[in-house]
Design an enzyme around this catalytic site. Structure first.
Site, PDB file in Angstrom:
ATOM      1  N   ASP A  58     -40.183  27.855  -6.841  1.00 50.49           N
ATOM      2  CA  ASP A  58     -40.628  26.690  -6.067  1.00 50.49           C
ATOM      3  C   ASP A  58     -40.845  27.064  -4.598  1.00 50.49           C
ATOM      4  OD1 ASP A  58     -37.989  26.945  -5.335  1.00 50.49           O
ATOM      5  OD2 ASP A  58     -37.452  24.852  -5.672  1.00 50.49           O
ATOM      6  N   SER A  59     -40.588  28.333  -4.267  1.00 48.61           N
ATOM      7  CA  SER A  59     -40.973  28.852  -2.944  1.00 48.61           C
ATOM      8  C   SER A  59     -42.479  28.714  -2.739  1.00 48.61           C
ATOM      9  CB  SER A  59     -40.552  30.316  -2.796  1.00 48.61           C
ATOM     10  OG  SER A  59     -41.007  31.088  -3.892  1.00 48.61           O
ATOM     11  N   ASP A  97     -39.156  27.958 -12.049  1.00 50.24           N
ATOM     12  CA  ASP A  97     -38.154  27.135 -11.361  1.00 50.24           C
ATOM     13  C   ASP A  97     -38.261  25.670 -11.751  1.00 50.24           C
ATOM     14  OD1 ASP A  97     -36.278  28.304  -9.689  1.00 50.24           O
ATOM     15  OD2 ASP A  97     -37.669  28.507  -7.997  1.00 50.24           O
ATOM     16  N   LYS A 127     -35.410  28.505 -14.398  1.00 45.67           N
ATOM     17  CA  LYS A 127     -34.329  28.776 -13.446  1.00 45.67           C
ATOM     18  C   LYS A 127     -33.972  27.457 -12.773  1.00 45.67           C
ATOM     19  CE  LYS A 127     -34.938  30.985  -9.300  1.00 45.67           C
ATOM     20  NZ  LYS A 127     -34.491  29.958  -8.337  1.00 45.67           N
ATOM     21  N   GLU A 129     -31.252  25.818  -9.609  1.00 42.95           N
ATOM     22  CA  GLU A 129     -30.301  26.092  -8.536  1.00 42.95           C
ATOM     23  C   GLU A 129     -28.987  25.390  -8.842  1.00 42.95           C
ATOM     24  OE1 GLU A 129     -31.854  25.416  -4.612  1.00 42.95           O
ATOM     25  OE2 GLU A 129     -33.639  26.630  -5.000  1.00 42.95           O
ATOM     26  N   GLU A 192     -28.334  34.592  -3.995  1.00 40.86           N
ATOM     27  CA  GLU A 192     -29.155  34.580  -2.777  1.00 40.86           C
ATOM     28  C   GLU A 192     -28.280  34.529  -1.529  1.00 40.86           C
ATOM     29  OE1 GLU A 192     -32.588  32.049  -2.717  1.00 40.86           O
ATOM     30  OE2 GLU A 192     -32.914  32.403  -0.573  1.00 40.86           O
TER      31      GLU A 192
HETATM   32  O1  KIV Z   1     -38.235  29.954  -5.322  1.00 45.55           O
HETATM   33  C1  KIV Z   1     -38.074  31.185  -5.306  1.00 45.55           C
HETATM   34  O2  KIV Z   1     -39.014  31.943  -5.118  1.00 45.55           O
HETATM   35  C2  KIV Z   1     -36.733  31.718  -5.545  1.00 45.55           C
HETATM   36  C3  KIV Z   1     -36.476  33.159  -5.301  1.00 45.55           C
HETATM   37  C4  KIV Z   1     -36.954  33.740  -4.077  1.00 45.55           C
HETATM   38  C5  KIV Z   1     -35.173  33.609  -5.765  1.00 45.55           C
HETATM   39  O3  KIV Z   1     -35.883  30.981  -5.933  1.00 45.55           O
END
Ligand code: KIV
Length: 275
Positions: A58-59, A97, A127, A129, A192
């Site tokens: 989600d970055s 994510d 994934k 958090e 992280e």
């Molecule tokens: O959202 C993301 O890209 C991440 C990573 C950088 C671990 O969670």
């Protein structure tokens, strides 16, 4: 047309990465290489280069959309980007994510949304958090055979509560989060921005791979934002990022040359024109 991934050297050499193979890499002491991917073009480059897993993170809210945080990213946006990535990939494991508030309401909400991601995109895992606070949700997803990677330490979706992107140093809390994620069935954990020795201790304790970002060299693998390592994102980048190239500089120089040639009427020349 993009190059054919199935013809790339890495694709020829290695069998497709699966969740069991990803987990086994830890037993074989084989470092896992993970990078973010948000679109078809870059996913194809990552895959043919031999990356083990692509994280549709989600970055993308910050890297692609230019937002200050990841908070506003939505489930449809994650699905849109993950579909593009999966279409390019022949070998790498694709992990997607779960964005902010797509899994916090209840384990059932998480199950619906994780299921939607896997059905709509063809990705292999999600994934989320969290560790201890998301143990029930991780358990619910893994009970439905959805592979889950957990994410502990600095959780960017918690930036409003944390007041910034800060190194997380509470050793007891970090270990409890990692153990809870493992016990709930996570197949891997992103660590992280935590101290090196803490990452070493968690990695030694767990039988599932730890994937570090700003967590030092003792993790079972590493993950970075692709655009950071390629030098595409503008400064500042986090201190743990190593710039392996300066593609921003290369792109800017090429575009400046194009502008100069168009203005000088030297492009297109005869070689690039139809008779
Ligand atoms: O959202 C993301 O890209 C991440 C990573 C950088 C671990 O969670």
């Amino acid at each position: 047309m993009p190059e054919s991934n199935s013809n790339g050297p890495a694709a020829r050499a290695a069998p497709p990465m699966t969740v069991p193979r990803f987990v086994d890499a830890k037993k074989r002491r084989q470092p896992l290489c993970v990078l973010t991917g948000y679109d078809h073009l870059w996913a194809g480059i990552l895959d043919t280069a031999g990356i083990d897993a692509i994280l549709v993170g989600d970055s993308l809210g910050m890297v692609v959309q230019g937002k200050p945080t990841t908070i506003s990213v939505t489930l449809p946006q994650m699905i849109y980007h993950a579909e593009m990535v999966v279409r390019a990939v022949r070998r790498a494991l694709v992990i997607v994510d779960l964005p902010f508030l797509s899994f916090h309401v209840s384990p059932q909400q998480a199950l619906r949304n994780a299921g939607r991601i896997l059905k709509r995109t063809g990705a292999s895992a999600v994934k989320l958090e969290g560790g201890l606070n998301q143990a029930e949700t991780i358990r619910t997803l893994t009970a439905a055979d959805i592979p889950v990677m957990a994410h502990v330490g600095l959780k960017p979706q918690s930036v409003l509560k944390l007041g910034g992107y800060k190194i997380q140093r509470d050793a007891a809390r970090l270990m409890a989060d990692a153990r809870a994620a493992r016990d709930a069935g996570a197949f891997g954990i992103v660590l992280e921005c935590i101290p090196v020795e803490m990452a070493r201790a968690i990695t030694a304790e767990l039988d599932i791979p730890t994937i570090g970002i700003g967590a030092g060299p003792h993790c079972d693998g590493q993950v970075l934002v692709t655009q950071d390592l390629l030098g595409l994102t503008p400064e500042p980048v986090p201190s743990f990022v190593k710039r392996f190239a300066d593609l921003r500089g290369v792109a800017q120089a090429a575009i400046a040359e194009y502008i100069a040639e168009v203005r000088a009427r030297t492009y297109p020349d005869a070689a690039h024109s139809h008779t």
